[in-house]
Design an enzyme around this catalytic site. Structure first.
Site, mmCIF file in Angstrom:
data_model
loop_
_atom_site.group_PDB
_atom_site.id
_atom_site.type_symbol
_atom_site.label_atom_id
_atom_site.label_comp_id
_atom_site.label_asym_id
_atom_site.label_seq_id
_atom_site.Cartn_x
_atom_site.Cartn_y
_atom_site.Cartn_z
ATOM 1 N N LEU A 173 15.169 27.253 -25.836
ATOM 2 C CA LEU A 173 14.182 28.110 -25.986
ATOM 3 C C LEU A 173 13.715 28.421 -24.422
ATOM 4 C CD1 LEU A 173 12.038 26.932 -28.985
ATOM 5 C CD2 LEU A 173 13.804 28.894 -29.042
ATOM 6 N N ASP A 174 13.208 29.871 -24.194
ATOM 7 C CA ASP A 174 12.649 30.082 -22.965
ATOM 8 C C ASP A 174 11.564 29.181 -22.954
ATOM 9 O OD1 ASP A 174 14.663 31.820 -22.388
ATOM 10 O OD2 ASP A 174 13.327 33.625 -23.266
ATOM 11 N N LYS A 175 10.882 29.061 -21.636
ATOM 12 C CA LYS A 175 9.880 28.187 -21.252
ATOM 13 C C LYS A 175 8.341 28.553 -22.028
ATOM 14 C CE LYS A 175 6.569 26.965 -17.450
ATOM 15 N NZ LYS A 175 6.418 27.129 -16.227
ATOM 16 N N ARG A 278 14.054 39.476 -26.581
ATOM 17 C CA ARG A 278 13.077 40.294 -25.599
ATOM 18 C C ARG A 278 14.065 41.609 -25.211
ATOM 19 N NH1 ARG A 278 11.939 35.530 -21.811
ATOM 20 N NH2 ARG A 278 10.471 36.901 -20.644
#
Length: 346
Positions: A173-175, A278
Site C-alpha cells: 500500500l502507498d505510505k 488514485r
C-alpha cells in the site's frame, strides 16, 4: 594504514522492485557495503607514492573496502580531514599528509534490520499474517525511507521471515494509504499468494472519498504507465509500456465539505498498479480528497493524506484452499473526515 576495518556486504532490494502492488516481484538486487557502528576512525600517513594524486582517488586506493563514491561523500560531508583541516576531493596530495577518516553508515544500512515497531495484526496462523497498516508507514525500504518500514517491523517480530523473499511481503500500500495487507510466513505460502495475485483471484476492496459526484457505479478499464513528464506519477496511457488496469467502483455515500460535493466510493481492484485507484478516479475527473500528488491542491486543507483505505481482503488460504476474508473499520481520521462531510456509514 586502515585500522580495524573489515570489508563486508549487505544485499538490499530497491524500492523500484515493488513498482506495482501485485507484480514486479523479481528479486533484483543491489549490493552495497555494510557498516558496523564498531568501526573505528581510519588514520593514514601518506607517502611519496601518492604525490600528485587527488585526495578522493588516493583514498579509494588505500581504503578499497569502501567505494569511491562513498568516500567522496564523506569528504563532501566533512568526515575526512587532511593535516587537521577539512579535505576536498580534488585537492592534490604531496605525499606526507596525515589523513583522518570518520566512516559513516550508508543511508540504506538498516534496510533489512529488525526494528521494534507496533503492528496491528488482524490474523495470524502458521502460513499467513494479515496486517492493518496505518497511514504514514512505508511498506518496504527505499530511497528516503531505509528504516521504520513495515518490513523492518516484520523482521523484529517474526525473525524467520528473513528466509522468505521480502520478508513475506507480496503486495503493498502507498505510505499514506491505510488498510489490510497479507504477508506470507513461508516460502510455500509466498509462492501461492504471488500466483493468486497474478491470477487476479485476490479480492481487495477500498473506500475512497473523492471530489465531485461520479455516477452510481462503473468500471474503469484503462492501462497505466509512468507519467511521461513526471516520473513520480503514474497516468492512464496508451503507451506500449502501459499495463492493463481495471477498477470497479460503486457510490455508497455523498456529502459536502464546505460548499464542495464529495462522494464515498467502494472500489474493487482486478489489477494492482501503483496508485491505480488514485489515477483511475482522476481520469474520470474525481480526484481523491487529500491526495497530495493527484488531488486539488487548493483543497488540501481538508485532509493531510489521500482519503483511501483497503478495508476488505479475500483470498484462498495457501495451505487449505479455503476462501478466507477479513474486514477492518475505517481509520479514525477517515471517520472524522466523513463526519465533517455529513456521510454516515451506519
Amino acid at each position: 594504514m586502515a585500522k580495524n576495518v573489515k570489508p563486508t556486504t549487505t544485499v538490499i532490494l530497491s524500492d523500484s522492485d515493488l513498482d506495482t502492488d501485485f507484480e514486479g516481484l523479481a528479486e533484483t538486487e543491489e549490493v552495497d557495503e555494510d557498516f558496523s557502528s564498531a568501526v573505528e576512525n581510519i588514520e593514514l600517513k601518506l607517502t611519496s607514492e601518492v604525490c600528485g594524486e587527488r585526495l578522493d582517488k588516493t583514498l579509494s586506493k588505500l581504503v578499497p573496502q569502501y567505494s569511491r563514491s562513498r568516500i567522496s561523500q564523506w569528504i563532501e560531508d566533512g568526515f575526512v580531514s587532511v593535516d587537521g583541516k577539512p579535505g576536498r576531493g580534488k585537492m592534490t596530495m604531496l605525499g606526507d599528509e596525515k589523513i583522518l577518516i570518520q566512516p559513516q553508515a550508508a543511508p540504506n544500512e538498516g534496510a533489512y534490520s529488525p526494528e521494534e515497531i507496533a503492528l496491528d495484526v488482524v490474523f495470524e496462523d502458521e502460513d499467513l499474517l494479515v496486517i492493518n497498516k496505518p497511514a504514514g508507514m512505508v511498506v518496504h525500504p527505499g530511497a528516503g525511507n531505509w528504516t521504520g518500514t513495515l518490513l523492518n517491523g516484520l523482521l523484529f517480530r517474526w525473525p524467520a521471515l528473513q528466509g522468505v523473499p521480502r520478508a513475506g511481503i507480496v503486495h503493498r500500500l502507498d505510505k499514506d494509504t491505510s488498510g489490510l495487507m497479507v504477508v506470507a510466513k513461508t516460502l510455500m505460502a509466498h509462492t501461492e499468494l504471488v500466483r493468486q495475485l497474478q491470477d487476479r483471484t485476490v479480492k481487495r476492496e477500498y473506500n475512497a472519498l473523492v471530489w465531485g459526484t461520479p455516477k452510481p457505479s462503473g468500471t474503469v478499464d484503462a492501462p497505466m504507465a509512468r507519467h511521461p513528464r513526471d516520473r513520480i506519477k503514474m497516468s492512464v496511457s496508451q503507451s506500449v509500456l502501459a499495463k492493463p488496469a481495471v477498477t470497479h467502483f460503486q457510490r455508497i455515500g455523498a456529502g459536502m465539505l464546505e460548499k464542495f460535493p464529495v462522494c464515498l466510493l467502494a472500489c474493487q481492484l482486478e489489477t494492482g498498479r501503483t496508485h491505480q485507484i488514485r489515477v483511475h478516479m482522476l481520469s474520470l475527473g474525481f480526484p481523491l480528497v487529500g491526495d497530495p500528488l493527484y488531488g486539488k491542491q487548493h483543497l488540501a486543507r481538508f485532509f493531510p493524506r489521500q482519503a483511501l483505505q483497503a478495508r476488505k481482503l479475500g483470498l484462498n488460504h495457501p495451505k487449505t484452499g479455503e476462501h478466507v476474508e477479513w474486514q477492518v473499520d475505517l481509520a479514525d481520521d477517515f471517520k472524522e473526515l466523513l463526519g465533517q462531510a455529513g456521510i454516515n456509514l451506519a
